[in-house]
Scaffold this motif. Structure first.
Motif, PDB file in Angstrom:
ATOM      1  N   PHE A  12       0.848  -1.187   0.000  1.00 46.53           N
ATOM      2  CA  PHE A  12       0.000   0.000   0.000  1.00 46.53           C
ATOM      3  C   PHE A  12       0.884   1.237   0.000  1.00 46.53           C
ATOM      4  CE2 PHE A  12       0.897  -1.367   4.292  1.00 46.53           C
ATOM      5  CZ  PHE A  12       1.373  -0.216   4.889  1.00 46.53           C
ATOM      6  N   SER A  13       0.292   2.382  -0.360  1.00 46.60           N
ATOM      7  CA  SER A  13       1.034   3.636  -0.342  1.00 46.60           C
ATOM      8  C   SER A  13       0.762   4.353   0.978  1.00 46.60           C
ATOM      9  CB  SER A  13       0.603   4.520  -1.514  1.00 46.60           C
ATOM     10  OG  SER A  13      -0.717   4.998  -1.301  1.00 46.60           O
ATOM     11  N   PRO A  14       1.708   5.219   1.427  1.00 43.78           N
ATOM     12  CA  PRO A  14       1.491   5.977   2.663  1.00 43.78           C
ATOM     13  C   PRO A  14       0.233   6.828   2.612  1.00 43.78           C
ATOM     14  CG  PRO A  14       3.789   6.101   2.000  1.00 43.78           C
ATOM     15  CD  PRO A  14       3.056   5.438   0.877  1.00 43.78           C
ATOM     16  N   ALA A  15      -0.124   7.327   1.418  1.00 42.21           N
ATOM     17  CA  ALA A  15      -1.294   8.191   1.301  1.00 42.21           C
ATOM     18  C   ALA A  15      -2.573   7.491   1.761  1.00 42.21           C
ATOM     19  CB  ALA A  15      -1.453   8.671  -0.140  1.00 42.21           C
ATOM     20  N   ILE A  16      -2.650   6.171   1.551  1.00 44.69           N
ATOM     21  CA  ILE A  16      -3.839   5.428   1.991  1.00 44.69           C
ATOM     22  C   ILE A  16      -3.990   5.536   3.507  1.00 44.69           C
ATOM     23  CG2 ILE A  16      -4.894   3.144   2.155  1.00 44.69           C
ATOM     24  CD1 ILE A  16      -3.581   2.412  -0.462  1.00 44.69           C
ATOM     25  N   VAL A  17      -2.873   5.377   4.212  1.00 48.14           N
ATOM     26  CA  VAL A  17      -2.908   5.448   5.684  1.00 48.14           C
ATOM     27  C   VAL A  17      -3.381   6.817   6.138  1.00 48.14           C
ATOM     28  CG1 VAL A  17      -1.538   5.269   7.787  1.00 48.14           C
ATOM     29  CG2 VAL A  17      -1.081   3.724   5.863  1.00 48.14           C
ATOM     30  N   TYR A  18      -2.821   7.867   5.554  1.00 52.38           N
ATOM     31  CA  TYR A  18      -3.169   9.223   5.968  1.00 52.38           C
ATOM     32  C   TYR A  18      -4.619   9.558   5.618  1.00 52.38           C
ATOM     33  CZ  TYR A  18       1.503  10.542   7.430  1.00 52.38           C
ATOM     34  OH  TYR A  18       2.679  10.645   8.120  1.00 52.38           O
ATOM     35  N   LEU A  19      -5.059   9.117   4.461  1.00 49.22           N
ATOM     36  CA  LEU A  19      -6.443   9.376   4.062  1.00 49.22           C
ATOM     37  C   LEU A  19      -7.419   8.716   5.021  1.00 49.22           C
ATOM     38  CD1 LEU A  19      -8.497  10.440   1.938  1.00 49.22           C
ATOM     39  CD2 LEU A  19      -8.259   8.226   0.797  1.00 49.22           C
ATOM     40  N   LEU A  20      -7.211   7.435   5.295  1.00 48.35           N
ATOM     41  CA  LEU A  20      -8.129   6.705   6.173  1.00 48.35           C
ATOM     42  C   LEU A  20      -8.039   7.192   7.607  1.00 48.35           C
ATOM     43  CD1 LEU A  20      -7.698   3.077   4.776  1.00 48.35           C
ATOM     44  CD2 LEU A  20      -9.492   4.743   4.260  1.00 48.35           C
ATOM     45  N   MET A  21      -6.841   7.573   8.030  1.00 52.52           N
ATOM     46  CA  MET A  21      -6.677   8.091   9.382  1.00 52.52           C
ATOM     47  C   MET A  21      -7.435   9.404   9.550  1.00 52.52           C
ATOM     48  SD  MET A  21      -3.125   8.609  11.518  1.00 52.52           S
ATOM     49  CE  MET A  21      -2.437   9.717  10.282  1.00 52.52           C
ATOM     50  N   GLY A  22      -7.267  10.324   8.580  1.00 50.31           N
ATOM     51  CA  GLY A  22      -7.969  11.594   8.652  1.00 50.31           C
ATOM     52  C   GLY A  22      -9.471  11.417   8.597  1.00 50.31           C
ATOM     53  N   ALA A  23      -9.933  10.546   7.684  1.00 47.60           N
ATOM     54  CA  ALA A  23     -11.373  10.308   7.559  1.00 47.60           C
ATOM     55  C   ALA A  23     -11.942   9.664   8.820  1.00 47.60           C
ATOM     56  CB  ALA A  23     -11.644   9.434   6.345  1.00 47.60           C
ATOM     57  N   GLY A  24     -11.207   8.721   9.396  1.00 45.03           N
ATOM     58  CA  GLY A  24     -11.674   8.054  10.612  1.00 45.03           C
ATOM     59  C   GLY A  24     -11.850   9.021  11.773  1.00 45.03           C
ATOM     60  N   PHE A  25     -10.838   9.864  11.982  1.00 45.22           N
ATOM     61  CA  PHE A  25     -10.933  10.846  13.058  1.00 45.22           C
ATOM     62  C   PHE A  25     -12.065  11.835  12.804  1.00 45.22           C
ATOM     63  CE2 PHE A  25      -6.381   9.865  14.162  1.00 45.22           C
ATOM     64  CZ  PHE A  25      -6.650   9.464  15.458  1.00 45.22           C
ATOM     65  N   SER A  26     -12.205  12.275  11.545  1.00 44.75           N
ATOM     66  CA  SER A  26     -13.232  13.258  11.220  1.00 44.75           C
ATOM     67  C   SER A  26     -14.634  12.704  11.442  1.00 44.75           C
ATOM     68  CB  SER A  26     -13.073  13.705   9.763  1.00 44.75           C
ATOM     69  OG  SER A  26     -14.074  14.633   9.404  1.00 44.75           O
ATOM     70  N   ILE A  27     -14.857  11.469  10.996  1.00 49.89           N
ATOM     71  CA  ILE A  27     -16.181  10.858  11.166  1.00 49.89           C
ATOM     72  C   ILE A  27     -16.490  10.667  12.649  1.00 49.89           C
ATOM     73  CG2 ILE A  27     -17.497   8.734  10.793  1.00 49.89           C
ATOM     74  CD1 ILE A  27     -16.116   8.538   8.041  1.00 49.89           C
TER      75      ILE A  27
END
Length: 390
Positions: A12-27
């Motif tokens: 996987f790419s690092p961007a996937i981690v950051y995207l899902l992390m940001g979305a998870g916290f936001s939700i």
């Protein structure tokens, strides 16, 4: 730590981690009644942050490209920019108008927003650092395309805003937003990049420029090039890429290109991941429902049909093998540039609130899907074609 590791064997790419992390916290925060960022209200934050990130990335991409200019050498780029990009914009615009119910102006804006490919998030399938090769035709095509289409989508964006606003002159758009802005942007960037390379060589020769600061040269240089170009009303994104190309060609074998590129790469990677985290932080469950079924269907339509078909049409009759054409068609990675365009479109104030909302959240869905699926397939696909990691 996993996202920032140097492990090239990860799937996987690092961007996937950051995207899902940001979305998870936001939700999670949104469920508690806390909104970190309101995109339609805080569009200026998104615009400025993405602007800086894209500019530095474009200059860095320009420095990486070693191929000399010739029609044959850059024909794949011409096909992608001259045929595949307009076809993609037209297809997305038709989808937006006929399927999503957007007005033609807003639909063209959506097409322009989703046209640019990302010069950083697609790093695993692009060319390597200066002088290290990795310029196989598919990689070169994707890299040069990403360097140019972040700027060349602007005329289409302004055309959509012109139609949506029901004002302005088509002749003025053609003269100012197409002819002047493109030609002057490329010219200023090339001259400034060459001048920057010349000045750097002279200062290094007199030992007036310390080698340990080479990494910062790209940041200062490209911001100066970008600012000067924007002041005179031309496209700074094009100038940033052209500046990187010209800088590279001024004493192309000089040792300072490596440190300058390394410095730019560090900044571009950190800023891009920060932007992905920021954009993920705007995600809410309510927002994800805004595009509706038709908006969600645009993501697979764009990634699986529109982009690949546009590339295959563009390369019809070319010498590029079909497998490589499919590789280029699949890896039209969408990213940060799309959100700069989104912010500009919102800030223009000619879209209705409903159109702006639909466009922003459709972009979130399409870019998010691209980051995930392309991030998961970059390494396996590169190995399939025998490409070494850049």
């Amino acid at each position: 730590m996993v996202a920032l590791s140097r492990d090239r064997e990860r799937a996987f790419s690092p961007a996937i981690v950051y995207l899902l992390m940001g979305a998870g916290f936001s939700i999670a925060l949104n469920a508690l009644g806390v909104n970190v960022i309101e995109p339609l209200r805080d569009y200026e934050l998104i615009e400025r942050a993405s602007e800086i990130s894209v500019v530095i990335a474009l200059f860095s991409v320009g420095i990486r490209i070693d191929r000399r200019f010739s029609w044959r050498g850059w024909s794949s780029t011409a096909r992608l920019i001259g045929l595949a990009m307009p076809l993609t914009i037209a297809a997305v615009a038709c989808f937006g108008h006929l399927i999503m119910g957007l007005g033609w102006g807003a639909a063209i804006v959506l097409g322009a927003i989703l046209a640019p490919t990302d010069p950083v998030l697609a790093g695993e399938i692009q060319v390597g650092p200066p002088g290290e090769g990795g310029e196989e035709e598919p990689r070169f095509a994707l890299t040069s395309e990403a360097g140019l289409n972040d700027g060349l989508a602007f005329p289409f964006l302004f055309l959509g805003l012109l139609i949506a606003g029901d004002g302005g002159s088509f002749a003025n758009w053609l003269a100012a937003d197409v002819l002047y802005a493109i030609v002057v942007g490329l010219l200023v960037g090339a001259l400034a990049g060459w001048a920057l390379g010349s000045a750097t060589s002279a200062l290094r020769g007199r030992e007036w420029l310390l080698a340990e600061y080479d990494g910062w040269l790209a940041i200062a240089g490209v911001l100066a090039i970008y600012g000067a170009t924007e002041v005179i009303g031309a496209y700074g994104f094009l100038a940033a890429f052209a500046g990187g190309l010209a800088f590279r060609r001024r004493e192309r074998e000089h040792e300072y290109h490596g440190p300058v590129h390394e410095g730019a790469t560090v900044v571009e990677n950190v800023s891009e991941l920060a932007l992905v985290l920021l954009l993920g932080s705007t995600v809410t469950l309510a927002g994800l429902g805004e595009p509706g079924l038709s908006g969600w269907l645009l993501a697979p339509a764009l990634l699986l049909a529109i982009r690949p078909a546009s590339v295959l049409v563009a390369f019809a009759g070319s010498r590029m093998p079909r497998l490589e054409q499919l590789f280029v068609g699949w890896f039209g990675v969408r990213g940060i540039g799309s959100f700069y365009y989104v912010a500009v479109a919102i800030g223009a104030g000619v879209l209705t609130a409903t159109e702006a909302t639909t466009i922003y959240w459709t972009a979130i869905v399409c870019v998010g899907a691209s980051i995930i699926v392309h991030g998961l397939t970059a390494t396996p696909a590169s190995r399939k074609l025998g490409f070494d990691p850049p």
